[in-house]
Design a protein around this motif. Structure first.
Motif, mmCIF file in Angstrom:
data_model
loop_
_atom_site.group_PDB
_atom_site.id
_atom_site.type_symbol
_atom_site.label_atom_id
_atom_site.label_comp_id
_atom_site.label_asym_id
_atom_site.label_seq_id
_atom_site.Cartn_x
_atom_site.Cartn_y
_atom_site.Cartn_z
ATOM 1 N N GLN A 157 0.780 -1.162 0.027
ATOM 2 C CA GLN A 157 -0.040 -0.157 -0.272
ATOM 3 C C GLN A 157 0.765 1.354 0.120
ATOM 4 O O GLN A 157 0.384 2.290 -0.453
ATOM 5 N N HIS A 158 1.978 1.137 0.406
ATOM 6 C CA HIS A 158 3.032 2.352 0.406
ATOM 7 C C HIS A 158 3.578 2.540 -0.652
ATOM 8 O O HIS A 158 4.263 3.681 -1.013
ATOM 9 N N THR A 159 3.693 1.757 -1.772
ATOM 10 C CA THR A 159 3.999 2.157 -2.992
ATOM 11 C C THR A 159 3.170 2.921 -3.714
ATOM 12 O O THR A 159 2.114 2.928 -3.498
ATOM 13 N N ARG A 160 3.742 3.567 -4.828
ATOM 14 C CA ARG A 160 2.946 4.419 -5.537
ATOM 15 C C ARG A 160 2.284 3.623 -6.503
ATOM 16 O O ARG A 160 2.641 2.874 -7.406
ATOM 17 N N ALA A 161 0.981 4.004 -6.696
ATOM 18 C CA ALA A 161 0.202 3.409 -7.655
ATOM 19 C C ALA A 161 -1.048 4.209 -8.287
ATOM 20 O O ALA A 161 -1.507 4.854 -7.277
ATOM 21 N N PRO A 162 -1.460 4.110 -9.408
ATOM 22 C CA PRO A 162 -2.458 5.073 -9.906
ATOM 23 C C PRO A 162 -3.865 4.594 -9.003
ATOM 24 O O PRO A 162 -3.864 3.314 -8.526
ATOM 25 N N ASP A 163 -4.737 5.351 -8.659
ATOM 26 C CA ASP A 163 -5.851 5.124 -8.143
ATOM 27 C C ASP A 163 -6.709 3.821 -8.588
ATOM 28 O O ASP A 163 -7.154 3.001 -7.785
ATOM 29 N N TRP A 164 -6.800 3.643 -9.804
ATOM 30 C CA TRP A 164 -7.527 2.615 -10.317
ATOM 31 C C TRP A 164 -6.707 0.950 -9.734
ATOM 32 O O TRP A 164 -7.677 0.091 -9.538
ATOM 33 N N LEU A 165 -5.742 1.142 -9.834
ATOM 34 C CA LEU A 165 -4.890 0.014 -9.466
ATOM 35 C C LEU A 165 -5.028 -0.265 -8.083
ATOM 36 O O LEU A 165 -5.049 -1.397 -7.463
ATOM 37 N N ALA A 166 -4.767 0.854 -7.065
ATOM 38 C CA ALA A 166 -4.783 0.641 -6.011
ATOM 39 C C ALA A 166 -6.174 0.142 -5.453
ATOM 40 O O ALA A 166 -6.099 -0.896 -4.661
ATOM 41 N N GLU A 167 -7.287 0.579 -6.232
ATOM 42 C CA GLU A 167 -8.537 0.097 -5.666
ATOM 43 C C GLU A 167 -8.797 -1.385 -6.319
ATOM 44 O O GLU A 167 -9.230 -2.087 -5.560
ATOM 45 N N LEU A 168 -8.182 -1.690 -7.405
ATOM 46 C CA LEU A 168 -8.217 -3.079 -7.703
ATOM 47 C C LEU A 168 -7.671 -3.988 -6.949
ATOM 48 O O LEU A 168 -8.097 -5.088 -6.566
ATOM 49 N N ARG A 169 -6.379 -3.565 -6.362
ATOM 50 C CA ARG A 169 -5.633 -4.370 -5.393
ATOM 51 C C ARG A 169 -6.617 -4.386 -4.302
ATOM 52 O O ARG A 169 -6.443 -5.744 -3.630
ATOM 53 N N ARG A 170 -7.174 -3.217 -3.646
ATOM 54 C CA ARG A 170 -7.620 -3.347 -2.412
ATOM 55 C C ARG A 170 -8.912 -4.306 -2.503
ATOM 56 O O ARG A 170 -9.078 -5.031 -1.628
ATOM 57 N N SER A 171 -9.658 -4.208 -3.816
ATOM 58 C CA SER A 171 -10.998 -4.949 -3.757
ATOM 59 C C SER A 171 -10.634 -6.598 -3.681
ATOM 60 O O SER A 171 -11.100 -7.289 -3.156
ATOM 61 N N ALA A 172 -9.577 -6.847 -4.629
ATOM 62 C CA ALA A 172 -9.064 -8.390 -4.737
ATOM 63 C C ALA A 172 -8.472 -8.642 -3.265
ATOM 64 O O ALA A 172 -8.879 -9.907 -2.889
ATOM 65 N N PHE A 173 -7.762 -7.914 -2.514
ATOM 66 C CA PHE A 173 -7.330 -8.528 -1.250
ATOM 67 C C PHE A 173 -8.414 -8.630 -0.337
ATOM 68 O O PHE A 173 -8.572 -9.570 0.312
ATOM 69 N N ALA A 174 -9.541 -7.792 -0.401
ATOM 70 C CA ALA A 174 -10.623 -8.014 0.452
ATOM 71 C C ALA A 174 -11.351 -9.178 0.092
ATOM 72 O O ALA A 174 -11.660 -10.085 1.043
ATOM 73 N N ARG A 175 -11.439 -9.421 -1.257
ATOM 74 C CA ARG A 175 -12.154 -10.681 -1.736
ATOM 75 C C ARG A 175 -11.486 -12.060 -1.268
ATOM 76 O O ARG A 175 -12.027 -13.081 -0.695
ATOM 77 N N PHE A 176 -9.985 -11.807 -1.293
ATOM 78 C CA PHE A 176 -9.103 -13.132 -0.874
ATOM 79 C C PHE A 176 -9.403 -13.110 0.655
ATOM 80 O O PHE A 176 -9.544 -14.323 1.304
ATOM 81 N N THR A 177 -9.276 -12.136 1.691
ATOM 82 C CA THR A 177 -9.595 -12.290 2.913
ATOM 83 C C THR A 177 -10.985 -12.842 3.456
ATOM 84 O O THR A 177 -10.922 -13.663 4.409
ATOM 85 N N GLU A 178 -11.834 -12.424 2.544
ATOM 86 C CA GLU A 178 -13.249 -13.010 2.901
ATOM 87 C C GLU A 178 -13.342 -14.327 2.474
ATOM 88 O O GLU A 178 -13.788 -15.113 3.324
ATOM 89 N N ARG A 179 -12.800 -14.742 1.506
ATOM 90 C CA ARG A 179 -13.066 -16.163 1.163
ATOM 91 C C ARG A 179 -11.925 -16.973 1.799
ATOM 92 O O ARG A 179 -12.247 -18.114 2.042
ATOM 93 N N GLY A 180 -10.720 -16.437 1.819
ATOM 94 C CA GLY A 180 -9.912 -17.372 2.431
ATOM 95 C C GLY A 180 -9.225 -18.531 1.554
ATOM 96 O O GLY A 180 -9.678 -18.285 0.370
ATOM 97 N N PHE A 181 -8.362 -19.317 2.074
ATOM 98 C CA PHE A 181 -8.082 -20.452 1.337
ATOM 99 C C PHE A 181 -9.076 -21.437 0.957
ATOM 100 O O PHE A 181 -9.951 -21.505 2.097
ATOM 101 N N PRO A 182 -9.032 -22.288 0.174
ATOM 102 C CA PRO A 182 -10.278 -23.219 -0.232
ATOM 103 C C PRO A 182 -10.370 -24.136 1.029
ATOM 104 O O PRO A 182 -9.483 -24.578 1.672
ATOM 105 N N PRO A 183 -11.502 -24.220 1.478
ATOM 106 C CA PRO A 183 -11.767 -25.311 2.716
ATOM 107 C C PRO A 183 -11.564 -26.625 2.110
ATOM 108 O O PRO A 183 -11.733 -27.054 0.904
ATOM 109 N N GLU A 184 -11.206 -27.330 3.234
ATOM 110 C CA GLU A 184 -10.874 -28.799 3.013
ATOM 111 C C GLU A 184 -11.981 -29.591 2.158
ATOM 112 O O GLU A 184 -11.706 -30.590 1.415
#
Lengths: 250, 443
Positions: free
Chosen positions: B19-46
């Protein structure tokens, strides 16, 4: 060179060989004939070390060694060669690569230098002319998609390249047309020498028109029922096997 | 329950650093929403069907830091075994996910073909980048794709405008190197071929001895009408490496995709390869070889969607399982209702050479259309005894005979590669793992 004494062998608890006695000297060609099911192929396979046969009695000595105690590869390295009745197709293994690997394995066993690809190719090409095989065969997978005749010629090519001391040919003539038969015979005759012995397992006499054997044996019900010179083969051709086998099974 | 402390979600530290690295807004947002999705889903359940035989527990336990600076002392000789030799090869090399221009090829650019490292494209704020990266990144809510997008930073864009036959092969080499702290990289590759384009692309994932990293790659391929891509992905990572790959392919009218995926290394590997045949005449050849030896885990999930009439697929995956290796193959072929005259063949053959090895294979055919030609088969077997005897009867010792037949089993797949120099390169790569594969033709 080869001495078989009172050899008994089973396949799946059924006795197929019931006391074979056979002596083959260097320089000789022996033909083993007999009707289907008489044990001809069993004998050839046991000599080459194939699995699935149990020797229950008797012994086989090859150049003074106990042949039956040796692995198939040790036998091959010691100069035993079996031309298979049904050569195996091996997809993914290049024909000439296989042949070179075999050639070098045998050389290694003898303490000889390995032969490189170029030199080997030269050697093979000479032999190929003898058996009338197109060089395109070399880069195909071993026997894959080969016709029956091509497979048999490939066996003879292997034999010519590996130059065994004892060659066993298991019905190499079966299923061949007359031209292919002549080619196979030419290959066998090319290898004939005072240091080498051959055992031709065959059902028909016709190969023996082109390769003249020193001895002919008739196998019946797991025993050698009759032995003779080349005239025996001609007699069998005329009279069939019954007159010999009738005596054997009695 | 018990005293397990509430821990931060995995990769949170790395993501915070990013997050501390420079990135255009759209990319920062793209990354943020993807990370939120990853955090929400987590690793595949067994219990997830697609993950039944591939437990991600070991992967979850490990902590990976992002690789920031690539090692400067790495020369081409260290990765020589991974390099495709060709007088015009267009090569980019990535070390632990970071593009290292010094290791790439220096050949003149090929007219009509544009190869751009992703970090360069991002740095230069290429105008169309946003359009390019946005649409497919949400693929199926897959957590690994989300993770890849969350850390989107490097990789390659390969674009060929219409009507070029590119003879120079393109190679992307991803090298995993040993570190005191294991690192994770998330390379993104985007391939876009215009109409009537022909191209060869190699992705090599290579590990140096002692490496124990996590590579989470994502490759998106779009093939326009009548284009052809010969694709070879070879995974030869180090014994401690983890690898997850996602390859998504969409194919338009009469395009042809020939895929060859070889898994010859790594410790824990999971690949998903998905192809959508979207227009008539599109066809895919999907081949693979996997070697699960030592304690290696290799899972290949493939999926082909026949969406319209007159599409064809031909899939052959072969696996060798020995020692305590575990391989998984799941091949799904879906024929949509509209996809009449589909021609689909799928074969999965496995050589199970040890008692302690395991293979779980599952072909899945879902056919909703009438008038289709579909067949599939899966086999698990041992080496052919007749062939073993034949080789031994010619003087080859038992071990050599076994190795030769094992190599031959895989080589049958390689021999299906029509394109040179790809076939020869594939043979070399195969020979690195299976020594009895003749790397050269003939003797």
């Amino acid at each position: 060179m080869l001495s078989i004494k009172n050899l008994h062998a089973n396949v799946a608890d059924k006795e197929i060989l019931k006391g074979i006695n056979l002596d083959v000297k260097a320089g000789e060609i022996h033909a083993v004939m007999g009707p289907n099911g008489s044990g001809k192929s069993t004998l050839a396979n046991i000599l080459a070390g194939r699995d699935g046969y149990t020797v229950t009695q008797g012994s086989v000595s090859y150049q003074g060694q106990d042949l039956l105690a040796m692995d198939p590869e040790t036998r091959a390295c010691a100069g035993v060669f079996l031309a298979l009745q049904y050569p195996v197709e091996i997809p993914g293994v290049n024909n000439v690569y296989f042949l070179k690997a075999a050639y070098n394995a045998i050389r290694k066993h003898r303490g000889e230098e390995q032969v490189d690809a170029v030199k080997f190719l030269g050697l093979v090409k000479d032999k190929m002319k003898l058996v009338d095989i197109d060089t395109a065969f070399l880069n195909r997978a071993v026997n894959e998609g080969f016709s029956g005749g091509e497979k048999k010629r490939n066996e003879i090519l292997q034999m010519l390249v590996l130059e065994p001391r004892l060659a066993l040919l298991d019905e190499t003539d079966s299923g061949l047309d007359i031209d292919a038969l002549k080619v196979v015979a030419k290959g066998i005759n090319a290898l004939r020498s005072p240091e080498r012995a051959m055992v031709l397992v065959t059902h028909y006499q016709r190969l023996l028109d082109y390769v003249v054997p020193d001895c002919v044996h008739v196998l019946a019900a797991g025993r050698i029922a009759k032995s003779g010179d080349k005239s025996l083969a001609a007699e069998l051709e005329q009279r069939g096997y019954d007159w010999v086998t009738a005596g054997a099974s009695a | 329950m018990n005293a397990v402390a509430e821990t931060a979600p995995p990769y949170a530290d790395s993501f915070a650093a990013l997050q501390h690295t420079r990135a255009p807004d759209w990319l920062a947002e793209l990354r943020r929403s993807a990370f939120a999705r990853f955090t929400e889903r987590g690793f595949p359940p067994e219990r997830a069907e697609d993950w039944k035989y591939s437990n991600t527990r070991a992967l979850q336990k490990l902590r990976f830091s992002p690789a920031t600076t690539p090692p400067t002392n790495l020369g081409t000789e260290a990765i020589a075994a991974a390099l495709l030799q060709h007088p015009q090869v267009q090569r980019l090399v990535f070390v632990d996910g970071v593009h290292v221009p010094a290791l790439g090829s220096k050949h003149a650019a090929v007219p009509g073909l544009r190869i751009t490292p992703l970090d360069t494209a991002l740095r230069e704020h290429r105008a169309d980048l946003r359009e390019l990266l946005l649409p497919e990144a949400r693929w199926d809510n897959d957590p690994f794709t989300a993770l890849n997008t969350a850390f989107l930073a490097d990789g390659a864009l390969i674009e060929a405008a219409g009507n070029v036959q590119v003879t120079a092969p393109v190679q992307l080499v991803f090298v995993s190197t040993p570190h005191t702290e294991a690192c994770a990289s998330h390379p993104r590759v985007m391939v876009t071929l215009g109409t009537n384009v022909k191209l060869t692309l190699v992705e090599s994932y290579f590990g140096l001895d002692g490496a124990a990293n996590f590579t989470n790659s994502c490759t998106q391929i779009a093939l326009a009408a009548n284009s052809r891509l010969d694709y070879f992905a070879v995974q030869r990572e180090a014994q401690g490496d983890f690898h997850v790959s996602r390859v998504y392919v969409s194919q338009r009218e009469r395009s042809r995709f020939a895929s060859h995926v070889y898994n010859l290394g790594g410790e824990w590997v999971r690949n998903d390869l998905r192809v959508r045949l979207e227009d008539a005449g599109a066809s895919v050849r999907m081949d693979g070889v996997y070697l699960a030896d030592r304690s290696r885990h290799v899972d290949n999930h493939t999926r082909i969607d026949h969406l319209v009439a007159y599409t064809a697929s031909d899939e052959l995956y072969r696996g060798i399982i020995r020692d305590r290796g575990h391989a998984v193959f799941n091949g799904k072929v879906v024929v949509a209702e509209a996809a009449i005259k589909t021609d689909a063949t799928q074969t999965n053959n496995n050589l199970l050479l040890t008692r302690n090895g395991e293979i779980d294979t599952k072909p899945e055919l879902e056919i909703y259309a009438d008038d289709v030609k579909c067949n599939h088969g899966a086999t698990i077997g041992q080496l052919d005894e007749q062939a073993l005897f034949y080789l031994r009867s010619r003087g080859l010792d038992l071990d050599t005979a076994r190795e030769l037949l094992t190599g031959a089993f895989a080589r049958v797949v390689t021999d299906r590669i029509a394109a040179e120099p790809l076939r020869r390169f594939a043979l070399e790569q195969l020979a690195s793992a299976l020594p009895q594969v003749a790397a050269e033709d003939g003797a």
